[in-house]
Design a protein around this motif. Structure first.
Motif, mmCIF file in Angstrom:
data_model
loop_
_atom_site.group_PDB
_atom_site.id
_atom_site.type_symbol
_atom_site.label_atom_id
_atom_site.label_comp_id
_atom_site.label_asym_id
_atom_site.label_seq_id
_atom_site.Cartn_x
_atom_site.Cartn_y
_atom_site.Cartn_z
ATOM 1 N N PHE A 39 0.685 -1.225 0.152
ATOM 2 C CA PHE A 39 -0.044 -0.041 -0.007
ATOM 3 C C PHE A 39 0.766 1.107 -0.055
ATOM 4 O O PHE A 39 0.307 2.343 -0.075
ATOM 5 N N GLY A 40 2.126 1.229 -0.190
ATOM 6 C CA GLY A 40 3.057 2.329 -0.020
ATOM 7 C C GLY A 40 3.432 2.640 -1.593
ATOM 8 O O GLY A 40 3.973 3.504 -1.844
ATOM 9 N N ASN A 41 2.869 1.703 -2.361
ATOM 10 C CA ASN A 41 3.077 1.873 -3.846
ATOM 11 C C ASN A 41 1.927 2.636 -4.471
ATOM 12 O O ASN A 41 0.820 2.111 -4.278
ATOM 13 N N VAL A 42 2.053 3.529 -5.151
ATOM 14 C CA VAL A 42 0.900 4.286 -5.878
ATOM 15 C C VAL A 42 0.226 3.394 -6.749
ATOM 16 O O VAL A 42 -1.182 3.751 -7.021
ATOM 17 N N TRP A 43 0.693 2.369 -7.464
ATOM 18 C CA TRP A 43 0.176 1.573 -8.532
ATOM 19 C C TRP A 43 -0.510 0.813 -7.859
ATOM 20 O O TRP A 43 -1.954 0.381 -8.341
ATOM 21 N N THR A 44 -0.716 0.460 -6.592
ATOM 22 C CA THR A 44 -1.676 -0.429 -5.744
ATOM 23 C C THR A 44 -2.979 0.392 -5.752
ATOM 24 O O THR A 44 -4.019 -0.029 -5.900
ATOM 25 N N TRP A 45 -2.824 1.776 -5.353
ATOM 26 C CA TRP A 45 -3.964 2.517 -5.113
ATOM 27 C C TRP A 45 -4.785 2.741 -6.237
ATOM 28 O O TRP A 45 -5.987 2.747 -6.773
ATOM 29 N N ILE A 46 -3.761 2.805 -7.706
ATOM 30 C CA ILE A 46 -4.371 3.004 -8.860
ATOM 31 C C ILE A 46 -5.287 1.736 -9.402
ATOM 32 O O ILE A 46 -6.458 1.815 -9.887
ATOM 33 N N LEU A 47 -4.701 0.680 -9.022
ATOM 34 C CA LEU A 47 -5.404 -0.694 -9.158
ATOM 35 C C LEU A 47 -6.711 -0.778 -8.383
ATOM 36 O O LEU A 47 -7.741 -1.299 -9.225
ATOM 37 N N HIS A 48 -6.554 -0.627 -7.284
ATOM 38 C CA HIS A 48 -7.808 -0.648 -6.364
ATOM 39 C C HIS A 48 -8.865 0.315 -6.979
ATOM 40 O O HIS A 48 -10.140 0.086 -7.080
ATOM 41 N N ALA A 49 -8.310 1.623 -7.399
ATOM 42 C CA ALA A 49 -9.467 2.477 -8.025
ATOM 43 C C ALA A 49 -10.220 2.107 -8.955
ATOM 44 O O ALA A 49 -11.306 2.127 -9.261
ATOM 45 N N ALA A 50 -9.317 1.334 -10.122
ATOM 46 C CA ALA A 50 -9.719 0.878 -11.039
ATOM 47 C C ALA A 50 -10.933 -0.307 -11.014
ATOM 48 O O ALA A 50 -11.933 -0.440 -11.810
ATOM 49 N N VAL A 51 -10.620 -1.206 -10.122
ATOM 50 C CA VAL A 51 -11.352 -2.156 -9.696
ATOM 51 C C VAL A 51 -12.861 -1.662 -8.958
ATOM 52 O O VAL A 51 -13.775 -2.340 -9.853
ATOM 53 N N ILE A 52 -12.880 -0.459 -8.243
ATOM 54 C CA ILE A 52 -14.018 -0.170 -7.625
ATOM 55 C C ILE A 52 -14.730 0.737 -8.941
ATOM 56 O O ILE A 52 -15.823 0.336 -8.910
ATOM 57 N N LEU A 53 -13.929 1.322 -9.599
ATOM 58 C CA LEU A 53 -14.659 2.022 -10.847
ATOM 59 C C LEU A 53 -15.589 0.999 -11.815
ATOM 60 O O LEU A 53 -16.668 1.075 -12.124
ATOM 61 N N ILE A 54 -14.975 -0.225 -11.852
ATOM 62 C CA ILE A 54 -15.362 -1.191 -12.800
ATOM 63 C C ILE A 54 -16.559 -1.695 -12.009
ATOM 64 O O ILE A 54 -17.722 -1.906 -12.751
ATOM 65 N N ILE A 55 -16.555 -2.059 -10.953
ATOM 66 C CA ILE A 55 -17.593 -2.686 -10.158
ATOM 67 C C ILE A 55 -19.063 -1.614 -10.166
ATOM 68 O O ILE A 55 -19.915 -2.095 -10.341
ATOM 69 N N VAL A 56 -18.711 -0.318 -10.000
ATOM 70 C CA VAL A 56 -19.586 0.733 -10.017
ATOM 71 C C VAL A 56 -20.308 0.901 -11.304
ATOM 72 O O VAL A 56 -21.613 0.963 -11.525
ATOM 73 N N VAL A 57 -19.541 0.643 -12.345
ATOM 74 C CA VAL A 57 -20.111 0.802 -13.791
ATOM 75 C C VAL A 57 -20.861 -0.329 -13.764
ATOM 76 O O VAL A 57 -22.165 -0.247 -14.571
ATOM 77 N N ILE A 58 -20.498 -1.599 -13.322
ATOM 78 C CA ILE A 58 -21.054 -2.804 -13.961
ATOM 79 C C ILE A 58 -22.507 -2.773 -13.174
ATOM 80 O O ILE A 58 -23.496 -3.065 -13.743
ATOM 81 N N CYS A 59 -22.299 -2.319 -11.745
ATOM 82 C CA CYS A 59 -23.522 -2.410 -11.160
ATOM 83 C C CYS A 59 -24.691 -1.360 -11.662
ATOM 84 O O CYS A 59 -25.892 -1.592 -11.474
ATOM 85 N N ASN A 60 -24.172 -0.348 -12.370
ATOM 86 C CA ASN A 60 -25.054 0.787 -12.605
ATOM 87 C C ASN A 60 -25.828 0.442 -14.130
ATOM 88 O O ASN A 60 -26.796 0.937 -14.464
ATOM 89 N N LEU A 61 -25.163 -0.550 -14.592
ATOM 90 C CA LEU A 61 -25.584 -1.125 -16.048
ATOM 91 C C LEU A 61 -26.862 -2.213 -15.736
ATOM 92 O O LEU A 61 -27.619 -2.197 -16.712
ATOM 93 N N PHE A 62 -27.009 -2.702 -14.686
ATOM 94 C CA PHE A 62 -28.047 -3.636 -14.401
ATOM 95 C C PHE A 62 -28.948 -3.156 -13.477
ATOM 96 O O PHE A 62 -29.056 -2.521 -12.514
#
Length: 62
Positions: A39-62
């Motif tokens: 969690f000290g690496n910025v790419w970890t936070w970017i990856l987590h944000a991308a996964v959350i964004l994908i989940i939110v988008v998928i949930c809003n489609l259905f």
């Protein structure tokens, strides 16, 4: 750069936070089973944000 001590950066033995370590995925030293993310690496936070964004988008489609 790997940490000088195997315990450097471990918080409560489960969360790894070390800005000096460039690895994103780190093997857990104590249990020997499993991996965690640095969690000290910025790419970890970017990856987590991308996964959350994908989940939110998928949930809003259905």
């Amino acid at each position: 750069m790997k940490p000088t001590n195997q315990n450097d950066g471990w918080i409560t033995g489960r969360i790894y936070f070390n800005r000096g370590d460039k690895r994103i995925i780190v093997k857990r030293p104590r249990s020997g089973l499993g991996y965690t993310m640095n969690f000290g690496n910025v790419w970890t936070w970017i990856l987590h944000a991308a996964v959350i964004l994908i989940i939110v988008v998928i949930c809003n489609l259905f």
